[in-house]
Design a protein around this motif. Structure first.
Motif, PDB file in Angstrom:
ATOM      1  N   UNK A   1       0.991  -1.206  -0.273  1.00 22.71           N
ATOM      2  CA  UNK A   1       0.004   0.054   0.044  1.00 22.71           C
ATOM      3  C   UNK A   1       0.937   1.265  -0.010  1.00 22.71           C
ATOM      4  N   UNK A   2       0.528   2.334  -0.677  1.00 19.27           N
ATOM      5  CA  UNK A   2       1.124   3.520  -0.760  1.00 19.27           C
ATOM      6  C   UNK A   2       1.534   4.064   0.679  1.00 19.27           C
TER       7      UNK A   2
ATOM      8  N   UNK B   1       3.734   3.880  -7.836  1.00 20.55           N
ATOM      9  CA  UNK B   1       3.834   2.769  -8.632  1.00 20.55           C
ATOM     10  C   UNK B   1       3.924   1.412  -8.022  1.00 20.55           C
ATOM     11  N   UNK B   2       4.652   1.306  -7.069  1.00 22.67           N
ATOM     12  CA  UNK B   2       5.023   0.022  -6.444  1.00 22.67           C
ATOM     13  C   UNK B   2       3.499  -0.472  -5.889  1.00 22.67           C
ATOM     14  N   UNK B   3       2.494   0.301  -5.346  1.00 22.31           N
ATOM     15  CA  UNK B   3       1.402   0.007  -4.913  1.00 22.31           C
ATOM     16  C   UNK B   3       0.433  -0.803  -5.875  1.00 22.31           C
TER      17      UNK B   3
ATOM     18  N   UNK C   1       9.166  12.250  -4.977  1.00 22.10           N
ATOM     19  CA  UNK C   1       9.977  10.737  -5.597  1.00 22.10           C
ATOM     20  C   UNK C   1       9.224   9.698  -4.780  1.00 22.10           C
ATOM     21  N   UNK C   2       9.321  10.066  -3.627  1.00 22.19           N
ATOM     22  CA  UNK C   2       8.747   9.016  -2.482  1.00 22.19           C
ATOM     23  C   UNK C   2       7.211   8.744  -3.163  1.00 22.19           C
ATOM     24  N   UNK C   3       6.384   9.867  -3.193  1.00 24.03           N
ATOM     25  CA  UNK C   3       5.134   9.499  -3.676  1.00 24.03           C
ATOM     26  C   UNK C   3       4.985   8.902  -5.029  1.00 24.03           C
ATOM     27  N   UNK C   4       5.724   9.180  -5.843  1.00 26.23           N
ATOM     28  CA  UNK C   4       5.763   8.486  -7.148  1.00 26.23           C
ATOM     29  C   UNK C   4       5.994   7.280  -7.063  1.00 26.23           C
ATOM     30  N   UNK C   5       7.056   6.706  -6.475  1.00 23.10           N
ATOM     31  CA  UNK C   5       7.558   5.306  -6.437  1.00 23.10           C
ATOM     32  C   UNK C   5       6.521   4.287  -5.566  1.00 23.10           C
TER      33      UNK C   5
END
Length: 110
Positions: free
Chosen positions: A61-62, A104-106, A97-101
């Protein structure tokens, strides 16, 4: 005959994440950024994990991913960060960048 390729992880749409955010997150996860290695270079193809020290990060989860990265950043501030460690990687990431990755991972399936 073409060389075997690692299949790209399946990505599904997530409400509130724009295509640009997911694309930027994919870039970080797969290729990294200046001063930031690709997530998948340690956490394995598609973020599926690579042994005990590099757990699966795909499908998290994000909020969980953001909290974990912030925890690594806090530990780096307290005790420093050796190059090549997750504390060093987290310290090199900015909030965007933290929000973006994390977005994407979520949406990346294991």
């Amino acid at each position: 005959m073409p060389a075997a390729q690692t299949p790209k992880p399946a990505v599904v749409a997530v409400p509130g994440s724009s295509a640009a955010v997911l694309s930027a997150g994919e870039q970080l996860a797969e290729l990294g950024a200046p001063g930031v290695p690709a997530c998948f270079s340690c956490h394995g193809a598609g973020g599926r994990g690579n042994g005990a020290h590099f757990p699966a990060i795909a499908g998290q989860p994000v909020a969980y991913t953001i909290a974990r990265i912030h925890a690594f950043q806090a530990r780096a501030k307290e005790s420093g960060a050796k190059p090549g460690t997750m504390k060093a990687v987290a310290s090199a990431l900015d909030e965007q960048q933290i929000d973006q990755v994390a977005a994407y991972l979520s949406v990346t399936k294991r």
